[in-house]
Design a protein around this motif. Structure first.
Motif, PDB file in Angstrom:
ATOM      1  N   PRO A  45     -51.680  39.173  71.291  1.00  0.00           N
ATOM      2  CA  PRO A  45     -52.005  39.908  70.068  1.00  0.00           C
ATOM      3  C   PRO A  45     -53.509  40.146  69.934  1.00  0.00           C
ATOM      4  N   ILE A  46     -53.858  41.312  69.424  1.00  0.00           N
ATOM      5  CA  ILE A  46     -55.263  41.698  69.257  1.00  0.00           C
ATOM      6  C   ILE A  46     -55.451  42.169  67.821  1.00  0.00           C
ATOM      7  N   VAL A  47     -56.480  41.669  67.166  1.00  0.00           N
ATOM      8  CA  VAL A  47     -56.810  42.140  65.823  1.00  0.00           C
ATOM      9  C   VAL A  47     -58.245  42.620  65.848  1.00  0.00           C
ATOM     10  N   VAL A  48     -58.489  43.752  65.201  1.00  0.00           N
ATOM     11  CA  VAL A  48     -59.808  44.373  65.245  1.00  0.00           C
ATOM     12  C   VAL A  48     -60.298  44.628  63.832  1.00  0.00           C
ATOM     13  N   ARG A  49     -61.561  44.322  63.614  1.00  0.00           N
ATOM     14  CA  ARG A  49     -62.185  44.582  62.319  1.00  0.00           C
ATOM     15  C   ARG A  49     -62.579  46.052  62.239  1.00  0.00           C
ATOM     16  N   LEU A  87     -59.094  48.630  72.704  1.00  0.00           N
ATOM     17  CA  LEU A  87     -58.263  49.380  73.650  1.00  0.00           C
ATOM     18  C   LEU A  87     -58.452  48.872  75.076  1.00  0.00           C
ATOM     19  N   VAL A  88     -59.700  48.512  75.441  1.00  0.00           N
ATOM     20  CA  VAL A  88     -59.960  47.956  76.775  1.00  0.00           C
ATOM     21  C   VAL A  88     -59.213  46.634  76.954  1.00  0.00           C
ATOM     22  N   VAL A  89     -59.324  45.758  75.970  1.00  0.00           N
ATOM     23  CA  VAL A  89     -58.645  44.459  76.040  1.00  0.00           C
ATOM     24  C   VAL A  89     -57.129  44.646  76.067  1.00  0.00           C
ATOM     25  N   HIS A  90     -56.645  45.589  75.282  1.00  0.00           N
ATOM     26  CA  HIS A  90     -55.205  45.858  75.245  1.00  0.00           C
ATOM     27  C   HIS A  90     -54.684  46.268  76.616  1.00  0.00           C
ATOM     28  N   ASP A  91     -55.412  47.139  77.306  1.00  0.00           N
ATOM     29  CA  ASP A  91     -54.990  47.574  78.640  1.00  0.00           C
ATOM     30  C   ASP A  91     -55.002  46.417  79.634  1.00  0.00           C
ATOM     31  N   LEU A  92     -55.967  45.498  79.482  1.00  0.00           N
ATOM     32  CA  LEU A  92     -56.090  44.385  80.418  1.00  0.00           C
ATOM     33  C   LEU A  92     -55.020  43.315  80.193  1.00  0.00           C
ATOM     34  N   LEU A  93     -54.632  43.109  78.922  1.00  0.00           N
ATOM     35  CA  LEU A  93     -53.719  42.013  78.593  1.00  0.00           C
ATOM     36  C   LEU A  93     -52.357  42.494  78.120  1.00  0.00           C
ATOM     37  N   HIS A  94     -52.066  43.769  78.338  1.00  0.00           N
ATOM     38  CA  HIS A  94     -50.839  44.346  77.797  1.00  0.00           C
ATOM     39  C   HIS A  94     -49.598  43.622  78.322  1.00  0.00           C
ATOM     40  N   GLU A  95     -49.570  43.314  79.597  1.00  0.00           N
ATOM     41  CA  GLU A  95     -48.391  42.676  80.175  1.00  0.00           C
ATOM     42  C   GLU A  95     -48.189  41.260  79.660  1.00  0.00           C
ATOM     43  N   ASP A 148     -49.402  50.105  70.179  1.00  0.00           N
ATOM     44  CA  ASP A 148     -48.680  48.892  69.813  1.00  0.00           C
ATOM     45  C   ASP A 148     -49.416  47.664  70.328  1.00  0.00           C
ATOM     46  N   GLY A 149     -49.432  46.601  69.549  1.00  0.00           N
ATOM     47  CA  GLY A 149     -50.066  45.361  69.970  1.00  0.00           C
ATOM     48  C   GLY A 149     -51.449  45.145  69.420  1.00  0.00           C
ATOM     49  N   ILE A 150     -52.001  46.127  68.698  1.00  0.00           N
ATOM     50  CA  ILE A 150     -53.315  45.993  68.073  1.00  0.00           C
ATOM     51  C   ILE A 150     -53.148  46.142  66.569  1.00  0.00           C
ATOM     52  N   ARG A 151     -53.733  45.221  65.836  1.00  0.00           N
ATOM     53  CA  ARG A 151     -53.697  45.283  64.380  1.00  0.00           C
ATOM     54  C   ARG A 151     -55.118  45.415  63.854  1.00  0.00           C
ATOM     55  N   ALA A 152     -55.286  46.217  62.830  1.00  0.00           N
ATOM     56  CA  ALA A 152     -56.606  46.424  62.233  1.00  0.00           C
ATOM     57  C   ALA A 152     -56.658  45.790  60.848  1.00  0.00           C
ATOM     58  N   VAL A 153     -57.811  45.234  60.518  1.00  0.00           N
ATOM     59  CA  VAL A 153     -58.068  44.712  59.175  1.00  0.00           C
ATOM     60  C   VAL A 153     -59.214  45.514  58.581  1.00  0.00           C
TER      61      VAL A 153
END
Length: 432
Positions: free
Chosen positions: A387-391, A375-383, A413-418
């Motif tokens: 893509p962000i994937v999280v285990r 979530l921190v990375v998403h807020d920083l790179l949202h613009e 939106d923009g974060i995918r979980a595996v």
């Protein structure tokens, strides 16, 4: 299969609630007995007291007071049968509790084509659940008698043995020579390898279908030595062995989720940020570099990888020793930083690095830390639409806040979980 599964599920529920049902039967029989004796004695004008009625009602459980003459009230008639039934049920349940282990071992002696799961960590429990859901008998082996997974497996109807998975006596007791498969997923690579060697020795002379042996081994050097052992080089048809690594499988799935191939091919300077550099982070690194090496010229278009870990300085030397060739084929940067630190939340390491990150892999063991970092990375790179994937441990719970391969988009939106266990610890994945 569905009917069998529903029947086993109902039987487990009855087994779990047996004492509650028996106690309810006994209480009902006692109340009906008191009411029935009061009505019966009142019709005969016999003097009664509360203690007399309770005493007569208790005697119904031992068949000593139910034989009365004349017209019998309905309440007493029902109590005369319900009380002995409760007594018989309690005795049967008590006998089952005392001799359950002996009965289970007797059933195990006649088992064939079952699956033996060695190790009841999160991987072992998930595999046992998946196998039992398919109606196959399971024998689980774990060295920790206090492991909560043992109770879970008992509820599933699995045979439970405690001890070392590498103990040949215990494997023989698990009827390994008659099993369909042995899956070793203990937390120790050495134990898993030794379990495979013992299973190979015990399966000699086996007829019919070969014994499938699947073991979890993380250490690549141990994998290399094992492949030179007789269990791999033997041409015997009675034993087939395969190695799997849940971290490698999860890393491959994370890279697929990110569509690294498509994005990297469209970027002259691909830049992958890996946050958390344990076993999974290392697997993501090696898979990403190997893929880039096979599809591009590293000398012309090197892949840039930034590794963020609170013990980065200690892991630089380890990585150079374990993957020297891969380290030379990429532009590698280590940043020593704690995910819970203020520096990480500021994210200057993301916004000031060059080239700009093209994708981010979050590989922390803790679901909470992993999702927080994502979530921190998403807020920083949202613009930048990075893509962000999280285990995550599984595609449930916290993972439902983001998208997964099985559910599509989530709240963020923009974060995918595996889900590591959902993806790698199913019987289809292990056997394939």
């Amino acid at each position: 299969m569905n009917l069998r599964h529903a029947f086993r599920k109902t039987r487990r529920r009855l087994h779990r609630w047996a004492w509650v049902v028996i106690a309810s039967m006994a209480a009902m029989a006692g109340v009906l007995g008191v009411i029935g004796f009061r009505t019966y004695l009142a019709s005969r004008s016999a003097p009664t007291s509360a203690l007399d009625l309770i005493y007569l009602s208790l005697q119904l459980f031992t068949l000593e007071s139910g034989a009365v003459e004349g017209s019998i009230p309905g309440e007493l008639q029902l109590a005369r049968f319900l009380a002995p039934a409760a007594t018989a049920s309690a005795l049967a349940r008590a006998c089952w509790t005392v001799f359950e282990q002996q009965i289970s071992e007797l059933r195990l002696r006649f088992s064939r084509n079952h699956v033996i799961v060695c190790g009841l960590g999160s991987k072992g429990v998930r595999l046992a659940e998946d196998i039992r859901a398919r109606g196959t008998r399971v024998v689980v082996i774990d060295s920790d008698e206090s492991n909560v997974g043992l109770a879970r497996c008992r509820d599933l109807g699995a045979f439970v043995l405690t001890g070392s998975a590498s103990d040949p006596w215990l494997l023989k007791k698990a009827r390994v020579h008659r099993a369909a498969a042995v899956i070793a997923v203990t937390g120790d690579d050495g134990t898993n390898v030794e379990a495979a060697v013992r299973a190979y020795e015990l399966s000699r002379g086996r007829t019919g279908a070969p014994l499938q042996c699947i073991i979890h081994v993380v250490d690549p050097r141990l994998q290399s030595h094992l492949r030179q052992h007789e269990v791999f080089t033997s041409q015997a048809d009675a034993f087939h062995i395969r190695i799997f690594n849940v971290f490698e499988s999860c890393a491959e799935a994370m890279l697929v989720e990110l569509r690294v191939a498509a994005r990297a091919n469209n970027s002259i300077h691909p830049h992958i940020v890996i946050a958390g550099f344990g076993r999974l982070g290392e697997a993501v690194f090696s898979n990403a570099v190997r893929f880039w090496r096979t599809t591009n010229s590293p000398a012309v278009h090197p892949i840039h990888i930034t590794i963020v870990d609170r013990s980065a300085s200690q892991k630089v030397s380890r990585l150079s020793l374990s993957h020297p060739a891969l380290c030379r084929e990429c532009e590698l940067q280590f940043i020593e930083m704690d995910v819970a630190s203020v520096e990480f939340e500021r994210g200057e390491f993301l916004t000031t690095t060059s080239p700009t990150p093209t994708c981010v892999c979050i590989c922390f063991d803790s679901d909470t830390h992993a999702l927080t970092a994502a979530l921190v990375v998403h807020d920083l790179l949202h613009e930048l639409d990075v893509p962000i994937v999280v285990r995550m441990k599984e595609n449930a719970g916290l993972a439902t806040l983001v998208g997964t391969s099985s559910r599509g988009a989530g709240v963020v939106d923009g974060i995918r979980a595996v889900g590591m266990l959902d993806m790698a610890c199913t019987i289809e994945h292990v056997l394939e």
